[in-house]
Design an enzyme around this catalytic site. Structure first.
Site, PDB file in Angstrom:
ATOM      1  N   HIS A   3      43.818  39.460  40.990  1.00  0.00           N
ATOM      2  CA  HIS A   3      43.511  38.136  41.161  1.00  0.00           C
ATOM      3  C   HIS A   3      42.706  37.750  40.061  1.00  0.00           C
ATOM      4  O   HIS A   3      41.619  38.480  39.622  1.00  0.00           O
ATOM      5  CB  HIS A   3      42.782  38.122  42.705  1.00  0.00           C
ATOM      6  CG  HIS A   3      42.368  36.967  43.106  1.00  0.00           C
ATOM      7  ND1 HIS A   3      43.271  36.143  43.796  1.00  0.00           N
ATOM      8  CD2 HIS A   3      41.149  35.928  42.849  1.00  0.00           C
ATOM      9  CE1 HIS A   3      42.567  35.052  44.122  1.00  0.00           C
ATOM     10  NE2 HIS A   3      41.600  34.839  43.675  1.00  0.00           N
ATOM     11  N   ASP A   4      42.812  36.409  39.609  1.00  0.00           N
ATOM     12  CA  ASP A   4      41.993  36.032  38.565  1.00  0.00           C
ATOM     13  C   ASP A   4      40.975  35.143  39.178  1.00  0.00           C
ATOM     14  O   ASP A   4      41.472  34.085  39.936  1.00  0.00           O
ATOM     15  CB  ASP A   4      43.013  35.274  37.464  1.00  0.00           C
ATOM     16  CG  ASP A   4      43.754  36.299  36.803  1.00  0.00           C
ATOM     17  OD1 ASP A   4      43.169  37.698  36.405  1.00  0.00           O
ATOM     18  OD2 ASP A   4      44.864  36.138  36.287  1.00  0.00           O
ATOM     19  N   GLU A   5      39.812  35.075  38.724  1.00  0.00           N
ATOM     20  CA  GLU A   5      38.559  34.368  39.282  1.00  0.00           C
ATOM     21  C   GLU A   5      38.821  33.043  39.387  1.00  0.00           C
ATOM     22  O   GLU A   5      39.609  32.281  38.578  1.00  0.00           O
ATOM     23  CB  GLU A   5      37.377  34.662  38.387  1.00  0.00           C
ATOM     24  CG  GLU A   5      36.451  33.904  38.817  1.00  0.00           C
ATOM     25  CD  GLU A   5      35.173  34.083  37.940  1.00  0.00           C
ATOM     26  OE1 GLU A   5      35.299  34.405  36.716  1.00  0.00           O
ATOM     27  OE2 GLU A   5      33.926  33.912  38.341  1.00  0.00           O
ATOM     28  N   CYS A  63      43.957  24.659  45.103  1.00  0.00           N
ATOM     29  CA  CYS A  63      44.716  25.704  44.603  1.00  0.00           C
ATOM     30  C   CYS A  63      44.967  26.755  45.719  1.00  0.00           C
ATOM     31  O   CYS A  63      44.267  26.683  46.657  1.00  0.00           O
ATOM     32  CB  CYS A  63      44.276  26.235  43.410  1.00  0.00           C
ATOM     33  SG  CYS A  63      42.390  26.764  43.450  1.00  0.00           S
ATOM     34  N   CYS A  83      44.042  29.806  45.566  1.00  0.00           N
ATOM     35  CA  CYS A  83      43.338  31.342  45.038  1.00  0.00           C
ATOM     36  C   CYS A  83      42.692  32.038  46.301  1.00  0.00           C
ATOM     37  O   CYS A  83      43.207  33.051  46.452  1.00  0.00           O
ATOM     38  CB  CYS A  83      42.356  31.151  44.277  1.00  0.00           C
ATOM     39  SG  CYS A  83      43.217  30.314  42.500  1.00  0.00           S
ATOM     40  N   GLU A  93      38.242  32.779  34.576  1.00  0.00           N
ATOM     41  CA  GLU A  93      37.989  31.486  35.311  1.00  0.00           C
ATOM     42  C   GLU A  93      38.988  30.487  34.728  1.00  0.00           C
ATOM     43  O   GLU A  93      39.048  30.365  33.326  1.00  0.00           O
ATOM     44  CB  GLU A  93      36.436  30.889  35.292  1.00  0.00           C
ATOM     45  CG  GLU A  93      36.192  29.875  36.013  1.00  0.00           C
ATOM     46  CD  GLU A  93      36.672  29.481  37.462  1.00  0.00           C
ATOM     47  OE1 GLU A  93      37.424  28.960  37.611  1.00  0.00           O
ATOM     48  OE2 GLU A  93      35.820  30.397  38.401  1.00  0.00           O
ATOM     49  N   ARG A 123      42.009  29.988  34.433  1.00  0.00           N
ATOM     50  CA  ARG A 123      43.370  30.555  33.463  1.00  0.00           C
ATOM     51  C   ARG A 123      42.788  31.007  32.106  1.00  0.00           C
ATOM     52  O   ARG A 123      43.252  30.726  31.054  1.00  0.00           O
ATOM     53  CB  ARG A 123      44.322  29.599  33.241  1.00  0.00           C
ATOM     54  CG  ARG A 123      45.258  29.486  34.661  1.00  0.00           C
ATOM     55  CD  ARG A 123      46.592  28.766  34.049  1.00  0.00           C
ATOM     56  NE  ARG A 123      46.891  27.838  35.190  1.00  0.00           N
ATOM     57  CZ  ARG A 123      47.130  26.612  35.044  1.00  0.00           C
ATOM     58  NH1 ARG A 123      47.530  26.120  33.812  1.00  0.00           N
ATOM     59  NH2 ARG A 123      47.671  25.874  36.212  1.00  0.00           N
ATOM     60  N   ASP A 175      47.774  28.386  29.530  1.00  0.00           N
ATOM     61  CA  ASP A 175      47.287  29.489  30.009  1.00  0.00           C
ATOM     62  C   ASP A 175      46.998  30.546  28.885  1.00  0.00           C
ATOM     63  O   ASP A 175      47.476  30.833  28.028  1.00  0.00           O
ATOM     64  CB  ASP A 175      48.263  30.295  31.036  1.00  0.00           C
ATOM     65  CG  ASP A 175      47.657  31.435  31.953  1.00  0.00           C
ATOM     66  OD1 ASP A 175      46.801  31.925  31.660  1.00  0.00           O
ATOM     67  OD2 ASP A 175      48.149  31.308  33.060  1.00  0.00           O
ATOM     68  N   ARG A 184      45.072  33.773  30.032  1.00  0.00           N
ATOM     69  CA  ARG A 184      44.789  34.728  30.693  1.00  0.00           C
ATOM     70  C   ARG A 184      45.521  36.102  30.043  1.00  0.00           C
ATOM     71  O   ARG A 184      45.132  37.223  30.177  1.00  0.00           O
ATOM     72  CB  ARG A 184      45.182  34.758  32.106  1.00  0.00           C
ATOM     73  CG  ARG A 184      44.446  34.042  32.927  1.00  0.00           C
ATOM     74  CD  ARG A 184      44.874  33.774  34.190  1.00  0.00           C
ATOM     75  NE  ARG A 184      45.897  33.046  34.563  1.00  0.00           N
ATOM     76  CZ  ARG A 184      46.797  32.680  35.590  1.00  0.00           C
ATOM     77  NH1 ARG A 184      46.315  33.402  36.698  1.00  0.00           N
ATOM     78  NH2 ARG A 184      47.665  32.092  35.503  1.00  0.00           N
ATOM     79  N   LYS A 224      52.228  38.274  35.525  1.00  0.00           N
ATOM     80  CA  LYS A 224      51.655  39.594  36.018  1.00  0.00           C
ATOM     81  C   LYS A 224      52.769  40.710  36.235  1.00  0.00           C
ATOM     82  O   LYS A 224      52.649  41.974  35.748  1.00  0.00           O
ATOM     83  CB  LYS A 224      50.782  39.519  37.302  1.00  0.00           C
ATOM     84  CG  LYS A 224      49.602  38.726  36.857  1.00  0.00           C
ATOM     85  CD  LYS A 224      48.607  38.406  38.236  1.00  0.00           C
ATOM     86  CE  LYS A 224      47.534  37.401  37.901  1.00  0.00           C
ATOM     87  NZ  LYS A 224      47.045  36.747  39.042  1.00  0.00           N
TER      88      LYS A 224
HETATM   89 ZN   LIG Z   1      42.191  28.488  42.050  1.00  0.00          ZN
END
Ligand SMILES: [Zn+2]
Length: 425
Positions: free
Chosen positions: A250-252, A264, A266, A295, A297, A335, A337, A364
């Site tokens: 999981h990305d912050e 979103c 998330c 945070e 992306r 993006d 990330r 991912k």
């Molecule tokens: Zn989000």
């Protein structure tokens, strides 16, 4: 002329400005053999300032928090000579060693021995060298309100160990600071080490001159956020081929994860991940949440909020067909990330197969498979967990290649998915 070959002694703070950027012939970095089979053979990562010419890492410990440490020193709140008392700080549970630790291509963005420094490098520490752990392993009990709803609806069942009647979950949690082995990072991104070092130097405004002047230093402590890993169930299950592994990377997203913003998916997806991890742990397996500080992306929250405004104010309003375009207009890219480094914490834990990958991200998935981690099943977020205003994001991502159990929307259908107007927040 200062002697920069020796550690700075307590109480004798060296006030000379030492430009570490140029080899003086006096610097004697502690030997470091990345990918060596044992900690002793590998050698410690030494990034503390007090180590003087024995430093073998560029940058400073604690990622971006190094700047707060600097403020503490500048204001007189912290002695620059303070050495941590690491009594009783060792891991709450044993992790490793795993075969991946001695494969220099598998782990390039963290120090696999980062949690064992007090034990692995006791002699160096006893000799006065300031070596800091870059990984800490502890245990915790999580209170996630949504789990109570899962229990009352019968989707989750307390077992008194992994999940308690109170709805709390027991976990092992691991904090990891980034430690980049520059040759390995360059290889992961398909670029030359010299090119990577130069670009890092330039794009940080020349913050780390050793990147270009000290090619003998191969390790960099980048000023970025780290990783937290939450492990549900018995870690030993990872090494048992008969046991199954569930995982969400999981990305912050502070706005959703912490504050429940509905633009979103998330937090709902994170909750679905925790839910899946608990179930897997209860079924003779283990569940792993990897939480990356990336945070917006990895473009940051200011860029993210600018994009929200641009999306909602554009002609025709917020819609899925223009979702990525608006980010690209503001940030220049969609993006950053770059999931290439993302599998490292899983390698570190010894994971070779993820039975239930709780993610729809094709980036991912591709990075995992590229890095030799088998993925058996991919788990999408259930439709009823998607917040109202997050439909734009979800449909745009599906059209862009995200995994979906249904069919991805056709390009001409994307403009039908609309978000809320900025005035109707
Ligand atoms: Zn989000």
């Amino acid at each position: 002329m200062s002697d920069d070959t020796k550690p700075v002694e307590n109480g004798a703070r060296n006030r000379h400005i030492i430009l570490t950027s140029h080899p003086t012939g006096h610097q004697k970095p502690i030997a470091l053999k990345w990918g060596a089979a044992s900690a002793k053979e590998r050698g410690p990562v030494v990034g503390t300032l007090g180590a003087g010419g024995q430093r073998n890492a560029i940058g400073a410990h604690s990622g971006s928090y190094a700047l707060y440490r600097a403020l503490a020193v500048a204001s007189g709140a912290l002695s620059p000579e303070h050495k941590p008392d690491l009594t009783n700080t060792t891991p709450a549970t044993t992790i490793g060693p795993n075969p991946q630790w001695s494969d220099p291509s598998k782990i390039v963005s963290l120090d696999p021995f980062g949690h064992t420094v007090t034990e692995s490098f006791a002699e160096h520490i006893a000799a006065g060298l300031d070596i800091r752990p870059t990984i800490a392993v502890t245990k915790a009990r999580l209170t996630v309100p949504e789990l109570l709803g899962e229990i009352s609806s019968g989707r989750l069942h307390p077992d008194g160990s992994i999940l308690l009647e109170s709805g709390e979950a027991n976990v092992t949690k691991v904090a990891i600071e980034p430690v980049w082995h520059l040759p390995g990072v360059a290889q992961r991104f398909g670029t030359a080490e010299a090119e990577l070092r130069r670009t890092l130097f330039e794009q940080t405004g020349g913050m780390f001159s050793e990147l270009v002047t000290r090619p003998d230093l191969k390790v960099f402590l980048p000023p970025i956020g780290g990783v937290t890993v939450y492990i549900f169930g018995d870690l030993a299950a990872i090494a048992d081929p008969a046991c199954h592994v569930a995982c969400r990377v999981h990305d912050e997203c502070s706005g959703s994860d912490v504050f429940g913003s509905d633009i979103c998916t998330c937090r709902p997806y994170l909750i679905h991940g925790i839910d899946g991890c608990i179930k897997q742990a209860q079924e003779n397996g283990v569940g792993i949440i990897v939480y990356n500080r990336k945070e917006g992306r990895a473009l940051g929250e200011v860029t993210k909020f600018l994009v929200y405004n641009a999306r909602k104010r554009q002609a025709g309003g917020d819609r899925a067909d223009a979702y990525f375009e608006r980010t690209e207009c503001v940030a220049g890219v969609q993006d950053v990330r770059f999931q290439e480094l993302m599998p490292d914490p899983l390698h570190w834990l010894g994971v070779t197969r993820i039975d239930r990958f709780i993610s729809m991200s094709n980036m991912k998935y591709d990075a995992m498979v590229q890095q030799g981690i088998e993925i058996v099943e991919r788990i999408a977020i259930p439709d009823d967990m998607i917040p109202e205003d997050a439909r734009v994001e979800m449909e745009a991502k599906k059209a862009a290649g995200y995994f979906s159990e249904g069919t991805a929307p056709a390009p001409e259908e994307l403009s039908d998915t609309r978000g809320r107007d900025l005035q109707d927040y």
